[in-house]
Design an enzyme around this catalytic site. Structure first.
Site, PDB file in Angstrom:
ATOM      1  N   PRO A 124      63.490  14.955   0.860  1.00 24.62           N
ATOM      2  CG  PRO A 124      65.097  13.272   0.950  1.00 24.62           C
ATOM      3  CD  PRO A 124      64.479  14.382   1.764  1.00 24.62           C
ATOM      4  CB  CYS A 125      58.766  13.944  -1.222  1.00 26.24           C
ATOM      5  SG  CYS A 125      58.782  15.431  -2.208  1.00 26.24           S
TER       6      CYS A 125
END
Length: 168
Positions: A124-125
């Site tokens: 989950p950048c």
């Protein structure tokens, strides 16, 4: 355009556009954010179906976990960054600087590794932000499509930003 689309094993409609899924050799090869105008492709194999189901489950309930085999990609440094990002809980954010300090690097290098992420949503950048606001996304600066995706994903997880001054 059709030749480019044939590389995808599924393309699904999502609230912020489309998501493309690439698989091969029994692993997920890539997840790609695509414009809303991209034609949908029904999953063509079991792994693509599983990926679509898990993405749709996340879109219904942000805390839903992902459990998909992913291809071993990226440099050792990128993998360290992605591992640190993967540990950020849903509904929270860290800054590029916080991740950099955690792994002994520089914020700009962390940002580059975020942009090189083959598996957005799974890694989950979008949970990594600038110290002064939401920051860029997917190696794209400024406002626009990719930043709108980041805003949508953060809002979906309960994180809001007032203007570009940081978390509200």
């Amino acid at each position: 355009m059709q030749d480019a689309l044939s590389a995808y094993h599924a393309i699904i409609d999502v609230p912020f556009g489309k998501v493309g899924v690439r698989t091969g050799d029994g692993v997920l090869k890539q997840i790609v954010y695509l414009p809303a105008s991209t034609p949908e492709i029904k999953p063509v194999n079991a792994l693509a179906r599983r990926a679509v189901q898990q993405i749709e489950r996340y879109l219904q309930r942000a805390i839903s976990p992902f459990d998909l085999p992913i291809a071993p990609v990226g440099s050792a440094f990128q993998q360290r960054v992605w591992q640190a990002i993967s540990a950020i809980p849903c509904g929270t954010v860290k800054t590029y600087g916080q991740i950099a300090r955690q792994i002994g690097s520089a914020p700009r290098a962390v940002g580059q590794a975020c942009g090189a992420n083959y598996f957005p949503l799974l890694i989950p950048c979008h949970r990594v932000v600038s110290a002064s606001g939401i920051g860029g996304f997917s190696n794209h600066d400024g406002d626009g499509y990719f930043r709108d995706i980041k805003r949508w994903l953060l809002a979906h997880e309960g994180v809001t930003f007032s203007q570009e001054r940081g978390a509200a």
